[in-house]
Design a protein around this motif. Structure first.
Motif, PDB file in Angstrom:
ATOM      1  N   GLU A 150       0.827  -1.205   0.000  1.00 44.45           N
ATOM      2  CA  GLU A 150       0.000   0.000   0.000  1.00 44.45           C
ATOM      3  C   GLU A 150       0.858   1.250   0.000  1.00 44.45           C
ATOM      4  O   GLU A 150       0.562   2.232  -0.680  1.00 44.45           O
ATOM      5  CB  GLU A 150      -0.950  -0.002   1.194  1.00 44.45           C
ATOM      6  CG  GLU A 150      -2.053  -1.022   1.073  1.00 44.45           C
ATOM      7  CD  GLU A 150      -2.853  -1.205   2.356  1.00 44.45           C
ATOM      8  OE1 GLU A 150      -2.493  -0.588   3.387  1.00 44.45           O
ATOM      9  OE2 GLU A 150      -3.818  -1.976   2.338  1.00 44.45           O
ATOM     10  N   ARG A 151       1.951   1.228   0.770  1.00 39.24           N
ATOM     11  CA  ARG A 151       2.870   2.376   0.800  1.00 39.24           C
ATOM     12  C   ARG A 151       3.555   2.560  -0.544  1.00 39.24           C
ATOM     13  O   ARG A 151       3.721   3.697  -1.020  1.00 39.24           O
ATOM     14  CB  ARG A 151       3.936   2.207   1.887  1.00 39.24           C
ATOM     15  CG  ARG A 151       3.471   2.527   3.274  1.00 39.24           C
ATOM     16  CD  ARG A 151       3.375   4.024   3.549  1.00 39.24           C
ATOM     17  NE  ARG A 151       4.630   4.726   3.486  1.00 39.24           N
ATOM     18  CZ  ARG A 151       5.503   4.817   4.489  1.00 39.24           C
ATOM     19  NH1 ARG A 151       5.255   4.237   5.632  1.00 39.24           N
ATOM     20  NH2 ARG A 151       6.617   5.496   4.324  1.00 39.24           N
ATOM     21  N   ASP A 175       3.908   5.714  -5.550  1.00 39.02           N
ATOM     22  CA  ASP A 175       3.845   5.699  -7.002  1.00 39.02           C
ATOM     23  C   ASP A 175       2.815   6.693  -7.533  1.00 39.02           C
ATOM     24  O   ASP A 175       2.953   7.213  -8.632  1.00 39.02           O
ATOM     25  CB  ASP A 175       3.529   4.294  -7.509  1.00 39.02           C
ATOM     26  CG  ASP A 175       3.725   4.152  -8.998  1.00 39.02           C
ATOM     27  OD1 ASP A 175       4.756   4.640  -9.493  1.00 39.02           O
ATOM     28  OD2 ASP A 175       2.858   3.574  -9.656  1.00 39.02           O
ATOM     29  N   GLU A 176       1.789   6.979  -6.735  1.00 41.37           N
ATOM     30  CA  GLU A 176       0.728   7.889  -7.169  1.00 41.37           C
ATOM     31  C   GLU A 176       1.103   9.354  -6.967  1.00 41.37           C
ATOM     32  O   GLU A 176       0.412  10.234  -7.468  1.00 41.37           O
ATOM     33  CB  GLU A 176      -0.562   7.573  -6.411  1.00 41.37           C
ATOM     34  CG  GLU A 176      -1.147   6.233  -6.811  1.00 41.37           C
ATOM     35  CD  GLU A 176      -2.335   5.807  -5.972  1.00 41.37           C
ATOM     36  OE1 GLU A 176      -2.593   6.460  -4.931  1.00 41.37           O
ATOM     37  OE2 GLU A 176      -2.993   4.836  -6.337  1.00 41.37           O
ATOM     38  N   THR A 177       2.185   9.615  -6.265  1.00 47.43           N
ATOM     39  CA  THR A 177       2.591  11.011  -6.019  1.00 47.43           C
ATOM     40  C   THR A 177       3.511  11.514  -7.100  1.00 47.43           C
ATOM     41  O   THR A 177       4.074  10.842  -7.873  1.00 47.43           O
ATOM     42  CB  THR A 177       3.303  11.168  -4.649  1.00 47.43           C
ATOM     43  OG1 THR A 177       4.431  10.329  -4.605  1.00 47.43           O
ATOM     44  CG2 THR A 177       2.333  10.863  -3.534  1.00 47.43           C
ATOM     45  N   LYS A 214       2.358   1.721  -3.453  1.00 45.50           N
ATOM     46  CA  LYS A 214       1.333   2.256  -4.360  1.00 45.50           C
ATOM     47  C   LYS A 214       1.108   3.747  -4.110  1.00 45.50           C
ATOM     48  O   LYS A 214       1.012   4.536  -5.051  1.00 45.50           O
ATOM     49  CB  LYS A 214       0.030   1.495  -4.197  1.00 45.50           C
ATOM     50  CG  LYS A 214      -1.045   1.952  -5.156  1.00 45.50           C
ATOM     51  CD  LYS A 214      -2.303   1.161  -4.990  1.00 45.50           C
ATOM     52  CE  LYS A 214      -3.367   1.720  -5.948  1.00 45.50           C
ATOM     53  NZ  LYS A 214      -4.666   1.119  -5.750  1.00 45.50           N
ATOM     54  N   ALA A 215       1.053   4.139  -2.847  1.00 41.38           N
ATOM     55  CA  ALA A 215       0.847   5.549  -2.519  1.00 41.38           C
ATOM     56  C   ALA A 215       2.007   6.397  -3.011  1.00 41.38           C
ATOM     57  O   ALA A 215       1.812   7.499  -3.514  1.00 41.38           O
ATOM     58  CB  ALA A 215       0.665   5.714  -1.005  1.00 41.38           C
TER      59      ALA A 215
END
Length: 79
Positions: free
Chosen positions: A71-72, A77-79, A74-75
């Motif tokens: 989850e971290r 990667d979205e920034t 992915k987070a």
């Protein structure tokens, strides 16, 4: 350059030291830069400090579930 292999910066997080050693050896032999840790908290600190092309993690980790690590990732990667 066609056919040139990409050298990846890879983070391996797994509590099983044998898995870590095998991945380090195989990926390093393929020319990749490998950072390997057995502690997911340390792995998350490395994610905050460095950029990795790939993260390989176990799911059954001490102190923190592997899904939390993903989850971290992915987070970030979205920034």
């Amino acid at each position: 350059m066609p056919g040139a292999a990409m050298i990846a910066n890879i983070l391996v997080i797994d509590a099983d030291q044998l898995v870590v050693q095998l991945l380090e050896k195989a990926l390093g032999k393929a020319g990749h830069k490998v950072t390997a840790v057995g502690d997911p908290v340390q792995g998350l600190q490395l994610l905050d400090e460095h950029v990795f092309d790939l993260v390989i993690t176990g799911l059954d980790l001490p102190r923190l579930p592997g899904l939390h690590v993903l989850e971290r990732v992915k987070a970030l990667d979205e920034t």
